[in-house]
Design an enzyme around this catalytic site. Structure first.
Site, PDB file in Angstrom:
ATOM      1  N   HIS A 301       5.030   0.471   1.766  1.00 42.60           N
ATOM      2  CA  HIS A 301       5.515  -0.849   1.351  1.00 42.60           C
ATOM      3  C   HIS A 301       6.379  -1.492   2.435  1.00 42.60           C
ATOM      4  O   HIS A 301       6.139  -2.627   2.850  1.00 42.60           O
ATOM      5  CB  HIS A 301       6.299  -0.706   0.043  1.00 42.60           C
ATOM      6  CG  HIS A 301       6.834  -1.991  -0.500  1.00 42.60           C
ATOM      7  ND1 HIS A 301       6.198  -2.714  -1.487  1.00 42.60           N
ATOM      8  CD2 HIS A 301       7.942  -2.704  -0.197  1.00 42.60           C
ATOM      9  CE1 HIS A 301       6.891  -3.802  -1.760  1.00 42.60           C
ATOM     10  NE2 HIS A 301       7.967  -3.822  -0.991  1.00 42.60           N
ATOM     11  N   GLU A 302       7.373  -0.750   2.899  1.00 39.17           N
ATOM     12  CA  GLU A 302       8.285  -1.340   3.901  1.00 39.17           C
ATOM     13  C   GLU A 302       7.542  -1.606   5.206  1.00 39.17           C
ATOM     14  O   GLU A 302       7.757  -2.624   5.858  1.00 39.17           O
ATOM     15  CB  GLU A 302       9.490  -0.432   4.154  1.00 39.17           C
ATOM     16  CG  GLU A 302      10.271  -0.036   2.907  1.00 39.17           C
ATOM     17  CD  GLU A 302      10.630  -1.175   1.983  1.00 39.17           C
ATOM     18  OE1 GLU A 302      10.815  -2.312   2.457  1.00 39.17           O
ATOM     19  OE2 GLU A 302      10.711  -0.938   0.755  1.00 39.17           O
ATOM     20  N   GLU A 324       6.935 -10.058  -1.874  1.00 40.27           N
ATOM     21  CA  GLU A 324       7.034  -8.833  -2.679  1.00 40.27           C
ATOM     22  C   GLU A 324       5.769  -8.553  -3.491  1.00 40.27           C
ATOM     23  O   GLU A 324       5.273  -7.426  -3.508  1.00 40.27           O
ATOM     24  CB  GLU A 324       8.268  -8.867  -3.576  1.00 40.27           C
ATOM     25  CG  GLU A 324       9.599  -8.863  -2.806  1.00 40.27           C
ATOM     26  CD  GLU A 324       9.754  -7.699  -1.830  1.00 40.27           C
ATOM     27  OE1 GLU A 324       8.961  -6.732  -1.909  1.00 40.27           O
ATOM     28  OE2 GLU A 324      10.665  -7.754  -0.976  1.00 40.27           O
TER      29      GLU A 324
END
Ligand code: B3K
Ligand code: ZN
Length: 898
Positions: A301-302, A324
């Site tokens: 994700h990051e 997001e």
């Protein structure tokens, strides 16, 4: 309506471009825990696209202002105030140098610059940068940053910031420095620095175009043996983004740093991701299979934010889901591809089921309460309160619907166009939608409603079979039920819902699909219907027999489907549906229906009973060796108590608990032999393997153990669990055994075996904070009994020397676990849980408002509970409302009480 009465509401409609722009930032830090001096030199100019302002208004919080200079000369017209710094009558284009002081040692909010374990860390998203220096701290102001860090070399041997290291060296008095440069323009929320005693696991890899990249995972020295999995996850993420989206790592170096005091999971700062230790550190002895999977997902994700969030960022915080929702979608796809590749639908479905379970349990509940908001909110008081399930998880579903509409290739075309148009810009959710629409030649105006409409849509389905004409018609109606008042207020018209459907014949096989007007059946036995009107009928022709519909396959839209299946039909779908998601879904519907009936009976004291046919349906899954172990585990896990309570007209956690326990016991006793056989068959002897297959075996085996612990005579389960606990070579098996021992003992107010295992667990892992978190959480979420209510155990643990309210992971492991993950005990009739909750929210509010506000949310659905509980919750909310200071908690409790 309530908004207008509340001051300091920020509204999306009020967006205006900044009056000034900042092109470059040079930061110099003299890092001292109690008194860090920050010198900030910026190139500032008027924004040609904004209306004129003579004053420059910079944001700043908790800063001690020292001096200001413009183009090298002291500037007297600078006035510091509570919210920042006003610079009067500034020129058109100038260099501004500001000096200020902050106190990282005293910063318990973990926002801005703070000290944890003697090291320095930052967290700037959403508005933490203004706690470091005065700035236009908003995401549409993008600048290039150079950062010079100076600190004691003995105390802070490692000095890190974003981008590439330009220079480092020694200074007089035992100090040293490092200078970093980030070549990419970025908003201030992506700034980061780290300084301290850390070591790194390093790896050099070549990216797609052949450039060498240095990868580092920085941790405290004693944690170096727990970094391999995070590094592997990072390498897999880099490869995946290249192959699936053609996106390459753009920096020469990429760093991950782990910190044990952190408000959330992790943060995507450019080139310097900062992570909660929980999402980095893992080895088989300390981390469960779930931890391993979560680490892979969060590292992904990051990393994926580097393109979706960093290269293209948000114009304002209302657009948060732009980065997001999209990045959650990307990490979900990454995990699914890692588990099953692009084609193993059953393995991919496991991940899909887990994600949908979270969405339905948490996001649907959010939509039904006072914090309900659209994926793109219209207003907020504190932006940190809007990092929500709706923005993240529903936002991801909205992105997934584009892929469902256009296919993987069409979605990729849209992504390519999005980057072509917007690389280096701060943009909006509309810009993303337009890129997807234009790349696929489709008008997506109606799709905008998914961004502006709060609440969970309901789709009711009516079907009709005309045997003579061989026609099968499916009528879909969309709307919002009574549970979504927020939805009705904002309703603008029907949504474009991609509704995937299949038709199943008597033998369990899919039937060919041909819609009226088509000349022949399409090759696929799943059809995505474009459902765009309030009511719409789709007619299938040449349907030779009356089919059973498989509705919303793979959960093709974030909606609730209402269709009156009989119990036999659900059992049939559970046994035959070719869509693995819907196979699971059929079991959940069947279980939910039975459990809600039983919960209703439990409230009136009628004796409980469960039909043999339901037991038989679950027995078939348990013994069906053609199904993967991980699928069986998911299918045999009953819906959670929280989810069930939410489905009741009046939530009654005690009744839900009684019903669910009754069913667990019934399944345990009726299928005892099968559980035992499954337990034996799915053991994973030998060295620990972290593969999806091995973890599937462990999951099913440990589910079997948890059912066996429900047996009327649990002696055998206790023996198995004790042996498993002692022999375990991994945390998955050890913690599952401990949990089984605790639950088997609950009815008798505890057992020797359970206590011994608990004590052993603590001694064994005393030096591993993340494992001690598990020790607290297991106790807080355990089943209680009248003689031994869990609140008493929790209160005792609050006084344990290892408990620390200031550490968010520890606070979550004990307090949140009890208040949010043990509903039957938390919602005790005597209100003891609520009194505890109020005390903890108030205590946390003074330390860390972001963490306090999260805890505050565990009472927001209070109006939906039984009258006694409702009164108790209202009183607790009112107590909190009268005492809290932070904007964060105030927004939550005021919205709850409004
Ligand atoms: N972007 C951060 C979340 C920041 C939360 C600020 N309260 C982590 C993430 O979603 O990747
Ligand atoms: Zn994110």
């Amino acid at each position: 309506m309530a908004d207008t009465a509340t001051p300091n509401v920020i509204r999306r409609a009020d967006y205006a471009p900044p009056a000034f722009l900042i092109d470059t930032v040079a930061l110099e830090f003299d890092l001292v825990p109690e008194r860090t001096v920050v010198r900030n030199t910026m190139r500032v100019r008027r924004n040609p696209d904004a209306s004129h302002a003579s004053n420059l208004e910079l944001m700043g919080e908790q800063l001690e202002f020292v001096s200001a200079a413009i183009d090298g000369a002291p500037f007297a017209n600078a006035h510091a105030h509570e919210h920042g710094l006003t610079l009067e009558n500034v020129p058109e284009n100038f260099e501004l140098t500001l000096t200020s002081i902050c106190n990282p040692a005293e910063n318990t909010t973990l926002s801005g610059l703070y000290v944890s374990g003697g090291n320095f860390f930052t967290q700037c998203e959403a508005e933490g940068f203004r706690r470091i220096t005065y700035f236009l701290d908003r995401p549409d102001v993008m600048a290039t940053f150079t950062v010079t860090l100076r600190a004691s070399k003995a105390d802070y041997p490692v000095l890190l910031s974003n981008g590439n290291l330009l220079e480092e060296g020694d200074l007089p008095d035992g100090r040293h420095f490092a200078r970093w440069e980030d070549p990419f323009r970025k908003p201030s929320y992506l700034f980061a620095l780290v300084a301290g005693k850390l070591v790194a696991l390093e790896e050099r890899v070549k990216s797609g175009s052949g450039k060498e990249k240095l990868l580092q995972v920085w941790v405290e020295p004693h944690d170096l043996d727990k970094t391999r999995h995070a590094m592997d996850s990072l390498i897999n993420s880099i490869r995946w983004d290249e192959s699936r989206f053609g996106l390459e790592l753009d920096l020469d170096r990429f760093m991950i740093v782990a910190v044990s005091d952190f408000n959330m999971g992790a943060m995507e700062n450019k080139g310097l991701n900062i992570f909660n230790t929980k999402y980095v550190l893992a080895n088989p002895e300390t981390a469960t299979d779930t931890d391993f999977a979560n680490i892979e997902a969060v590292v992904g994700h990051e990393y994926f934010h580097n393109w979706t969030g960093n290269r293209v960022t948000c114009r304002d915080w209302f657009q948060l889901s732009l980065k997001e929702g999209l990045t959650v979608f990307r990490d979900q796809e990454f995990s699914a591809d890692m588990a099953g590749g692009a084609t193993d639908e059953a393995a991919r479905a496991t991940k899909r089921i887990e994600d949908v379970r979270v969405l339905r349990q948490m996001q649907f509940a959010e939509d039904a309460g006072p914090m309900a908001h659209p994926v793109r909110p219209e207003s907020y008081v504190e932006i940190n309160n809007f990092y929500t399930m709706t923005v993240y998880e529903k936002g991801s579903e909205v992105v997934r619907m584009y892929q469902t509409l256009f296919g993987r290739d069409g979605f990729r075309k849209g992504m390519d166009l999005y980057f072509k148009r917007h690389d280096g810009q701060a943009v909006t959710c509309d810009d993303f939608r337009h890129a997807l629409a234009d790349a696929n030649g489709r008008d997506l105006a109606q799709f905008e409603r998914w961004y502006s409409q709060a609440g969970t849509p309901r789709v009711s389905v009516r079907t009709k079979y005309d045997a003579a004409q061989q026609r099968y018609s499916v009528t879909l109606t969309q709307g919002y039920g009574d549970a979504a008042p927020a939805a009705r207020e904002t309703q603008k018209g029907p949504l474009l819902i991609p509704f995937a459907i299949g038709l199943i014949g008597k033998d369990g096989a899919d039937l060919p699909l041909q819609l009226e007007g088509e000349t022949k059946a399409s090759g696929s036995t799943t059809r995505v219907l474009d459902f765009t009107q309030t009511e719409q009928t789709f007619t299938f022709v040449n349907v030779a027999q009356e089919p059973l519909p498989s509705l919303l396959r793979n959960f093709s839209a974030p909606v609730i489907v209402e269709y009156d299946y009989s119990a036999d039909e659900l059992a049939f779908l559970l046994a035959h549906d070719s869509d693995p998601f819907n196979r699971w879904e059929a079991g959940q519907r069947l279980a939910t229906r039975e459990l809600l009936t039983l919960a209703g009976r439990a409230t009136t004291g009628v004796p409980l009973q469960l039909d043999d046919s339901v037991v038989a349906a679950f027995a078939r899954v348990l013994t069906d060796e053609s199904l993967s172990p991980s699928f069986r585990e998911l299918a045999l896990m009953l819906p959670s108590e929280a989810y069930l309570a939410e489905q009741m007209a009046e939530s009654n956690p005690a009744a839900v608990h009684a019903a669910r326990q009754f069913v667990r016991k019934r399944l345990a006793n009726a299928l005892r032999k099968d559980w035992l056989a499954v337990y034996e068959k799915h053991r994973t002897p030998g060295a620990y393997e972290a593969t999806p297959e091995a973890s599937g075996h462990r999951a099913l085996k440990n589910l079997a153990l948890s059912y066996l612990a429900e047996l009327d005579d649990p002696a055998e389960a206790v023996r198995l669990a004790s042996a498993q606990y002692d022999a375990a070579n991994n945390m998955t098996d050890r913690s599952a055994a401990l949990s089984a021992l605790l639950n088997a003992a609950a009815a008798n107010g505890g057992s020797v075996e359970a206590q011994q295992a608990l004590d052993d667990f603590y001694r064994r892992f005393e030096k591993e904070p993340l494992v001690i978190d598990k020790w607290f959480a297991l106790q807080a979420t355990q089943r209680g009994s009248a003689q031994r209510p869990v609140i008493e155990i929790v209160r005792k643990l609050m006084a344990h020397p290892a408990f620390n309210l200031k550490n968010p992971n520890r606070a979550r492991s004990l307090i949140f676990s009890f208040c949010a993950a043990n509903p039957a005990q938390f919602h005790a009739e005597d209100g003891s849980g609520y009194a505890f909750w109020a005390d903890q929210v108030i205590a946390l509010d003074a330390i860390n408002p972001q963490v306090a506000a999260r805890l505050a949310r565990s009472l927001e659905l209070w109006r939906r509970f039984t009258p006694t509980l409702r009164d108790g919750m209202r009183a607790a909310l009112e107590k909190v409302a009268s005492q809290v200071k932070s904007r964060d908690v105030r927004e939550i409790v005021e919205k709850a009480l409004a």
